[in-house]
Write a protein that holds these residues in place. Sequence first.
Motif, PDB file in Angstrom:
ATOM      1  N   ALA A 143       0.821  -1.215   0.000  1.00 12.80           N
ATOM      2  CA  ALA A 143       0.000   0.000   0.000  1.00 12.80           C
ATOM      3  C   ALA A 143       0.854   1.264   0.000  1.00 12.80           C
ATOM      4  O   ALA A 143       0.562   2.224  -0.739  1.00 12.80           O
ATOM      5  N   ASP A 147       2.361   3.431  -5.740  1.00 13.16           N
ATOM      6  CA  ASP A 147       2.690   4.241  -6.908  1.00 13.16           C
ATOM      7  C   ASP A 147       3.798   3.621  -7.748  1.00 13.16           C
ATOM      8  O   ASP A 147       3.879   3.846  -8.957  1.00 13.16           O
ATOM      9  N   ASN A 151      -0.192   1.890  -9.145  1.00 10.98           N
ATOM     10  CA  ASN A 151      -1.422   1.734  -8.356  1.00 10.98           C
ATOM     11  C   ASN A 151      -2.345   0.661  -8.934  1.00 10.98           C
ATOM     12  O   ASN A 151      -3.570   0.776  -8.867  1.00 10.98           O
ATOM     13  N   ASP A 177      -7.196  -0.844  -0.852  1.00 11.65           N
ATOM     14  CA  ASP A 177      -8.437  -0.377  -1.469  1.00 11.65           C
ATOM     15  C   ASP A 177      -8.203   0.732  -2.491  1.00 11.65           C
ATOM     16  O   ASP A 177      -9.011   0.901  -3.409  1.00 11.65           O
ATOM     17  N   ASP A 178      -7.135   1.502  -2.352  1.00  8.54           N
ATOM     18  CA  ASP A 178      -6.868   2.612  -3.274  1.00  8.54           C
ATOM     19  C   ASP A 178      -6.182   2.142  -4.552  1.00  8.54           C
ATOM     20  O   ASP A 178      -6.048   2.934  -5.497  1.00  8.54           O
ATOM     21  N   MET A 179      -5.752   0.902  -4.592  1.00  5.32           N
ATOM     22  CA  MET A 179      -5.156   0.376  -5.817  1.00  5.32           C
ATOM     23  C   MET A 179      -6.268  -0.088  -6.763  1.00  5.32           C
ATOM     24  O   MET A 179      -7.307  -0.582  -6.325  1.00  5.32           O
ATOM     25  N   GLU A 180      -6.057   0.066  -8.050  1.00  7.52           N
ATOM     26  CA  GLU A 180      -6.990  -0.466  -9.036  1.00  7.52           C
ATOM     27  C   GLU A 180      -6.787  -1.973  -9.124  1.00  7.52           C
ATOM     28  O   GLU A 180      -5.706  -2.442  -9.475  1.00  7.52           O
TER      29      GLU A 180
END
Length: 304
Positions: A143, A147, A151, A177-180
Amino acid sequence: MRTRHTLIAATALGTTLALAACSSGSGSGSDGDRLDNGDLSTVSIGIHSGWDEGIAVSHLFAAMLEDDGYSVTSEEADPGVVYTGITGGDFDLNFDMWLPTTHADYWEQYGDEMEDLGTWYDDAKLTIAVNEDAPIDSLDELADNADLFDNRLVGIEAGAGLTRITQDEAIPTYGLDDMEYVVSSTPAMLAELKGATDAGENIAVTLWRPHWAYDAYPIKDLEDPEGAMGDAEEIHTVGRTDFAADYPTLSKIIENFTLTDEQLFSLENQVFNEDGGSDPAASVRTWLDANPDFVTELKDKAGV
């Protein structure tokens, strides 16, 4: 637990492995001609459709058995059909029962009518893998470094058990959760994996062991300190009732049969990547030629 989808179309995988035409109801039973080693001369193998490790190992054993004078047939089907066939005498062997989790229901239902002939691999598991030179080694680092991987976490088919476990367990456990999360297909995932590793770029994908990608590409599994992807499983060989009595020599060989990661990944890579899965029987011959001591060492270990 898991639905398996592979890069290889199934057309080449339902073929007869050896000397006799394959058909349902081809189990050897308790009667028949015996070889000089005391075994029945015919062997039928049930193979799980789409499970690469089982396909490769089944063809490997078929080649070994042919060389020793057995007549070998095979048939591909879903696991439930294979295990029903074993208990009904249609098949003698299956090399791909995952325990204690993936095939637990089948073992509970059919175990009393099958013989557990041994474990040949003990590190079967669901994974998230990255390129070998990626700057992280654990899922709990992903996480904070998302970048570096654009992501993105590249997955396989929507209906796969691996997809469900990743979505329901790994992503919330490790705050991804913020990763595609790209849900696509196994061929698409493997194509992205190849492209990134060829280009020297970072990539994170969902994968499983055993898989030929570990031999084909410079990749590593991320450690899973929270156990979100599940524990490692064992791959067992199972036979029909009275298998050991009908095949005393082959039973000893199977009992002593194991494959290291290097051996298994190279075998799968030869069958499904180098040769494209078009002729597994020929591919395992290529692998045996490259590993000339494999059969001799196995037989020596079994004392046959």
